[in-house]
Design a protein around this motif. Structure first.
Motif, mmCIF file in Angstrom:
data_model
loop_
_atom_site.group_PDB
_atom_site.id
_atom_site.type_symbol
_atom_site.label_atom_id
_atom_site.label_comp_id
_atom_site.label_asym_id
_atom_site.label_seq_id
_atom_site.Cartn_x
_atom_site.Cartn_y
_atom_site.Cartn_z
ATOM 1 N N GLN A 134 -0.875 19.349 -6.331
ATOM 2 C CA GLN A 134 -0.771 19.992 -5.029
ATOM 3 C C GLN A 134 0.565 19.671 -4.357
ATOM 4 O O GLN A 134 1.207 20.542 -3.789
ATOM 5 N N PHE A 135 0.968 18.404 -4.424
ATOM 6 C CA PHE A 135 2.226 17.991 -3.807
ATOM 7 C C PHE A 135 3.191 17.516 -4.887
ATOM 8 O O PHE A 135 3.044 16.415 -5.418
ATOM 9 N N ARG A 136 4.179 18.310 -5.207
ATOM 10 C CA ARG A 136 5.205 17.930 -6.182
ATOM 11 C C ARG A 136 6.460 17.555 -5.401
ATOM 12 O O ARG A 136 7.479 18.236 -5.453
ATOM 13 N N LYS A 137 6.341 16.466 -4.674
ATOM 14 C CA LYS A 137 7.424 16.085 -3.760
ATOM 15 C C LYS A 137 7.431 14.568 -3.616
ATOM 16 O O LYS A 137 6.399 13.957 -3.327
ATOM 17 N N GLU A 138 8.591 13.955 -3.842
ATOM 18 C CA GLU A 138 8.710 12.512 -3.658
ATOM 19 C C GLU A 138 8.707 12.173 -2.170
ATOM 20 O O GLU A 138 9.130 12.969 -1.324
ATOM 21 N N VAL A 139 8.210 10.987 -1.851
ATOM 22 C CA VAL A 139 8.294 10.461 -0.488
ATOM 23 C C VAL A 139 8.873 9.055 -0.580
ATOM 24 O O VAL A 139 8.662 8.355 -1.570
ATOM 25 N N ASP A 140 9.615 8.661 0.445
ATOM 26 C CA ASP A 140 10.176 7.315 0.420
ATOM 27 C C ASP A 140 9.308 6.372 1.247
ATOM 28 O O ASP A 140 8.409 6.787 1.971
ATOM 29 N N LEU A 141 9.600 5.096 1.118
ATOM 30 C CA LEU A 141 8.787 4.063 1.768
ATOM 31 C C LEU A 141 8.786 4.233 3.280
ATOM 32 O O LEU A 141 7.747 4.094 3.931
ATOM 33 N N LEU B 75 -1.129 8.394 7.407
ATOM 34 C CA LEU B 75 -1.370 9.701 6.814
ATOM 35 C C LEU B 75 -1.107 9.723 5.308
ATOM 36 O O LEU B 75 -1.890 10.267 4.540
ATOM 37 N N TYR B 76 -0.012 9.107 4.883
ATOM 38 C CA TYR B 76 0.366 9.164 3.472
ATOM 39 C C TYR B 76 -0.438 8.195 2.595
ATOM 40 O O TYR B 76 -0.212 8.129 1.391
ATOM 41 N N ASP B 77 -1.366 7.462 3.200
ATOM 42 C CA ASP B 77 -2.274 6.624 2.417
ATOM 43 C C ASP B 77 -3.519 7.396 1.989
ATOM 44 O O ASP B 77 -4.365 6.851 1.290
ATOM 45 N N PHE B 78 -3.620 8.656 2.398
ATOM 46 C CA PHE B 78 -4.811 9.457 2.133
ATOM 47 C C PHE B 78 -4.486 10.657 1.253
ATOM 48 O O PHE B 78 -3.399 11.223 1.332
ATOM 49 N N CYS B 79 -5.449 11.037 0.436
ATOM 50 C CA CYS B 79 -5.281 12.235 -0.384
ATOM 51 C C CYS B 79 -5.581 13.480 0.449
ATOM 52 O O CYS B 79 -6.226 13.395 1.497
ATOM 53 N N PRO B 80 -5.135 14.650 -0.002
ATOM 54 C CA PRO B 80 -5.342 15.875 0.768
ATOM 55 C C PRO B 80 -6.679 16.550 0.472
ATOM 56 O O PRO B 80 -7.385 16.192 -0.477
ATOM 57 N N ILE B 81 -7.003 17.535 1.282
ATOM 58 C CA ILE B 81 -8.127 18.443 1.027
ATOM 59 C C ILE B 81 -7.621 19.518 0.063
ATOM 60 O O ILE B 81 -6.543 20.069 0.256
ATOM 61 N N THR B 82 -8.408 19.816 -0.953
ATOM 62 C CA THR B 82 -7.868 20.559 -2.096
ATOM 63 C C THR B 82 -8.874 21.526 -2.698
ATOM 64 O O THR B 82 -10.076 21.271 -2.700
ATOM 65 N N ASP B 83 -8.364 22.632 -3.241
ATOM 66 C CA ASP B 83 -9.137 23.532 -4.104
ATOM 67 C C ASP B 83 -8.653 23.330 -5.541
ATOM 68 O O ASP B 83 -7.467 23.099 -5.776
ATOM 69 N N GLY B 84 -9.550 23.470 -6.496
ATOM 70 C CA GLY B 84 -9.111 23.386 -7.884
ATOM 71 C C GLY B 84 -10.260 23.159 -8.842
ATOM 72 O O GLY B 84 -11.397 22.913 -8.429
ATOM 73 N N SER B 85 -9.942 23.265 -10.131
ATOM 74 C CA SER B 85 -10.957 23.124 -11.163
ATOM 75 C C SER B 85 -10.310 22.566 -12.431
ATOM 76 O O SER B 85 -9.100 22.712 -12.645
ATOM 77 N N ALA B 86 -11.127 21.921 -13.264
ATOM 78 C CA ALA B 86 -10.666 21.386 -14.546
ATOM 79 C C ALA B 86 -11.836 21.409 -15.519
ATOM 80 O O ALA B 86 -12.999 21.475 -15.110
ATOM 81 N N ALA B 87 -11.537 21.355 -16.823
ATOM 82 C CA ALA B 87 -12.605 21.471 -17.816
ATOM 83 C C ALA B 87 -12.284 20.661 -19.062
ATOM 84 O O ALA B 87 -11.116 20.439 -19.398
ATOM 85 N N LEU C 181 0.835 -1.201 0.000
ATOM 86 C CA LEU C 181 0.000 0.000 0.000
ATOM 87 C C LEU C 181 0.869 1.250 0.000
ATOM 88 O O LEU C 181 0.595 2.214 -0.721
ATOM 89 N N ALA C 182 1.912 1.221 0.796
ATOM 90 C CA ALA C 182 2.809 2.372 0.869
ATOM 91 C C ALA C 182 3.460 2.642 -0.480
ATOM 92 O O ALA C 182 3.709 3.802 -0.850
ATOM 93 N N LYS C 183 3.712 1.590 -1.245
ATOM 94 C CA LYS C 183 4.363 1.753 -2.543
ATOM 95 C C LYS C 183 3.454 2.452 -3.555
ATOM 96 O O LYS C 183 3.937 3.062 -4.517
ATOM 97 N N VAL C 184 2.130 2.369 -3.350
ATOM 98 C CA VAL C 184 1.202 3.141 -4.188
ATOM 99 C C VAL C 184 1.428 4.633 -3.957
ATOM 100 O O VAL C 184 1.515 5.422 -4.898
ATOM 101 N N ALA C 185 1.542 5.018 -2.683
ATOM 102 C CA ALA C 185 1.782 6.422 -2.350
ATOM 103 C C ALA C 185 3.124 6.895 -2.896
ATOM 104 O O ALA C 185 3.235 8.004 -3.447
ATOM 105 N N VAL C 186 4.154 6.064 -2.757
ATOM 106 C CA VAL C 186 5.481 6.427 -3.257
ATOM 107 C C VAL C 186 5.435 6.643 -4.766
ATOM 108 O O VAL C 186 5.962 7.637 -5.287
ATOM 109 N N LYS C 187 4.797 5.724 -5.481
ATOM 110 C CA LYS C 187 4.685 5.825 -6.950
ATOM 111 C C LYS C 187 3.951 7.089 -7.372
ATOM 112 O O LYS C 187 4.406 7.820 -8.265
ATOM 113 N N ASN C 188 2.826 7.342 -6.745
ATOM 114 C CA ASN C 188 2.007 8.469 -7.184
ATOM 115 C C ASN C 188 2.635 9.820 -6.825
ATOM 116 O O ASN C 188 2.511 10.786 -7.583
ATOM 117 N N HIS C 189 3.317 9.892 -5.716
ATOM 118 C CA HIS C 189 4.059 11.124 -5.400
ATOM 119 C C HIS C 189 5.181 11.356 -6.402
ATOM 120 O O HIS C 189 5.439 12.489 -6.813
#
Length: 383
Positions: free
Chosen positions: A180-187, A202-214, A162-170
């Motif tokens: 929002q987060f342009r920062k690598e994290v290690d296992l 904590l790192y298994d969860f996404c953050p609270i965020t503002d934003g828009s897309a179209a 599970l932690a490796k999913v977070a590492v990959k996506n970061h």
């Protein structure tokens, strides 16, 4: 009627100044420019948004957006399907064009959340749950933790997977200028972060965020009047699962994912092995396993092995969440599904920059609640 996407935009995700109205207008204006479409040419204008009333006390946002963009007299509507509002917006926008009701439809998804405290935001999001579950204090993180424990035990999967999913996506998010987060994290950082809902940290969860897309939709014949290169929506499917999570036969199987995927595959004529790149709804790391299995990419209980073996890395056989996913990119509820579509569009157009992979066919899966409602969309390049 074949439906094309001829333009796309995405704002910076994170903590943003202004309100939902400002974020929607920013993405809407950028999408119009990207597509080369005049706002007065819009027949339909949809806004994907879960909770502008609850977060900001602001309603009627589609009408505000039409005014702000000068898109009158376009028909407007707000699409709310909880955290899958963006995917539902894609479904509605596709439907409006495929039915012949509109020759030019723009979808803008957005949410403004960061001005509220974490407990307040969690409470608003928890209103997705069944009233009986809500009354007992159950939240989506609670379901995620319980399901993750069940999955790990059932399939003898290591917690590190599970932690490796977070590492990959970061790692992927570093190359996404809108993340929002342009920062690598290690296992080790992920494994030692504070526990939120055991075994998830904590790192298994996404953050609270503002934003828009179209995204801009039109018939393929109309698309050819604007450009020689565009993306076609090959298949789209929506489905639901039980509102009460514990009523499911197997909580590690997301029925809405399975069923929406079947519909999208059948409509498109593609199979799981034909997908070159996928954006999955990793609000929690465990969801990447459940969706990758529910969509047929891997057998049940094999999703964690694919992550361990690097299959879902950007240079793997099936890159998953090249955008950084919700985990790194952020999760402004109504915008997330639209931003998934933005990433797949950019990948298929060959415009994803450092995130670019070889892809002709892409898929995005947007989940509402804990699999209560799901939209799966398949797109292909036309170049």
């Amino acid at each position: 009627m074949d439906v094309a996407i001829i333009g796309a935009s995405m704002t910076q995700f994170g903590k943003r100044e202004g309100w939902i109205r400002d974020l929607l207008a920013e993405a809407g204006e950028a999408c119009l420019t990207d597509a080369g479409v005049d706002p007065t040419d819009l027949d339909h204008l949809y806004v994907s948004n879960m909770a502008s009333g609850e977060f900001e006390g602001m309603t009627g946002v589609p009408n505000m957006l039409a005014h702000d963009l000068g898109a009158m007299p376009a028909y407007t509507a707000r699409i709310d399907q909880t955290s899958s509002s963006g995917g539902a917006g894609i479904y509605h926008a596709w439907q409006s064009v495929a039915s012949g009701a509109s020759e030019m439809t723009m979808l803008v998804g957005g949410e403004k959340m960061t001005h509220r405290s974490t407990p307040e935001s969690t409470d608003i999001i928890a209103s997705i749950t069944h009233p009986v579950e809500y009354k007992h204090g159950l939240t989506l993180p609670s379901f995620a933790g319980l399901t993750a424990r069940l999955y790990l035990d059932k399939y003898d999967a290591p917690r590190e997977s599970l932690a490796k999913v977070a590492v990959k996506n970061h790692k992927n998010g570093v190359d996404n200028p809108h993340a929002q987060f342009r920062k690598e994290v290690d296992l080790e950082t992920v494994m030692e972060s504070p526990i939120v809902a055991d075994p998830l940290r904590l790192y298994d969860f996404c953050p609270i965020t503002d934003g828009s897309a179209a995204l801009m939709f039109c018939p393929e014949e109309v698309a050819k009047e604007y450009t020689d290169e565009y993306v076609v929506v090959s298949g789209v499917g929506g489905a639901t699962d039980t509102h009460v999570v514990h009523e499911r036969d197997d909580p590690t199987v997301m029925g809405g994912v399975v069923e929406s995927g079947k519909i999208a595959y059948e409509m498109s004529g593609y199979r799981p092995e034909d997908i070159d790149v996928a954006e999955l709804h990793d609000m929690f790391t465990i969801l990447e396993f459940l969706q990758s299995e529910g969509l047929g990419f891997f057998e049940p209980g094999e999703g964690w092995k694919a992550v361990e073996e690097g299959v879902t890395e950007r240079d793997g056989d099936l890159p998953v969440n090249t955008s950084g996913g919700l985990k790194s990119k952020g999760h402004p509820l109504g915008a997330s599904g639209v931003a998934q579509g933005y990433e797949i569009y950019k990948q298929l157009m060959g415009e994803a920059g450092k995130r670019q992979v070889e892809a002709d066919v892409g898929l995005c899966c947007n989940v509402g609640g804990f699999g209560n409602c799901v939209i799966t969309t398949i797109m292909e390049a036309h170049q």
